[in-house]
Design an enzyme around this catalytic site. Structure first.
Site: not given
Length: 325
Positions: A60, A129
């Protein structure tokens, strides 16, 4: 005009902007051939090519670092963080670089980056998540934070975000991806950033929310209507910066307010809305400001999430408490 899910509206927005502007690039983990974990980018690589829609390594920090460099070279990157709970890997790039470049370089450069990411509970995801981290982003000067609550707004807001010259964090609630449909124009259109929407008019109490909790607030307003209570429902849409004018106009109108967010209570968007109302609108209030939020704990394991998440019953209960004050 076609009935579409939110995920389809988001795909269409990217498709149309890729076709309109060759500087738009879409990239992230598995967004190419696979079309993304939720299929938000399905078919885009085949249509627009591997130079415009491409996969990245599972890094990321690299994805967002690449975005900053591309924006400095005149591109309009639309990177995806596969789940927003992974944003911690990118905080130096977002808070230390991307959000500051306009200020650092005296507005001589633009940062037209739209970071897309799914988030939110109710779909039984693993740990990290589902976390609602919009409050963390809202605290960073130089960023817009946008959260649609329906398919129509999702397409129009995403097109506006991609065309904006400043960085936008565009958060998509996973539970909304395929759970609701709405009429969505087939052609490109925009919904203004930084502008809240009065979704339902009322005069007795104001419910302020965004994302999936906006849908819960609408359900709560229907329950309240059975008690002859007319609730006004305000969708923030952009949670940073806030549309202060729309918020205050509704508070002046009703004199009572409940703020609803899925995130934990501490230091969130709802706290900022409450502070704004307390500072600038306290004389309009007929009762204390109510808040409906998740508890101040980490997001629970999926077996317990339905007990942890706020719902329409919580909103109705809090509204009645404020009305009876």
């Amino acid at each position: 005009m076609t009935k579409k899910t939110m995920i389809k509206a988001i795909t269409d927005a990217m498709d149309e902007e890729l076709a309109r502007d060759e500087k738009v690039l879409v990239f992230g983990e598995d967004v190419g051939k696979n079309g993304g974990v939720f299929r938000a980018t399905e078919g885009l690589q085949e249509k627009h090519g591997t130079d415009r829609v491409f996969d990245t390594p599972l890094a990321e920090s690299g994805i967002i670092g690449l975005s900053t460099g591309l924006a400095l070279q005149g591109f309009r990157p639309v990177p995806e963080i596969q789940f927003f709970g992974f944003v911690f890997e990118t905080m130096d790039q977002i808070a230390g670089q991307m959000a500051r470049i306009r200020f650092r370089l005296g507005s001589t450069r633009k940062m037209p980056i739209t970071i897309r990411a799914p988030f939110g509970g109710g779909v039984h995801t693993p740990e990290l998540h589902a976390d609602s981290l919009e409050g963390l982003m809202a605290q960073i000067p130089g960023l817009r934070v946008v959260i649609p609550s329906n398919p129509y707004d999702a397409k129009g807001l995403l097109i506006s975000a991609i065309r904006a010259d400043d960085p936008v964090v565009f958060l998509e609630h996973m539970k909304l991806y395929r759970s609701i449909k709405a009429d969505v124009p087939d052609e490109a259109y925009t919904v203004p950033l930084d502008k809240a929407n009065v979704v339902k008019e009322g005069q007795d109490i104001t419910l302020i929310s965004y994302g999936a909790m906006l849908q819960e607030s609408l359900k709560a307003s229907e329950e309240l209507a059975k008690q002859n209570i007319a609730a006004e429902v305000v969708d923030l849409r952009t949670v940073s910066p806030l549309d202060e004018e729309t918020i205050m106009n509704s508070v002046k109108k009703t004199g009572r307010v409940v703020i609803v967010q899925e995130a934990q209570k501490q230091a969130g968007v709802g706290a900022q809305v409450a502070a704004l109302i307390a500072e600038d609108g306290i004389l309009y209030l007929k009762a204390p400001i109510g808040r409906v939020t998740a508890p101040n704990t980490p997001y629970p394991f999926s077996e317990a999430e339905s007990d942890w998440l706020p719902n329409q019953g919580d909103i109705v209960a809090k509204a009645n408490e404020i009305l009876e004050y």
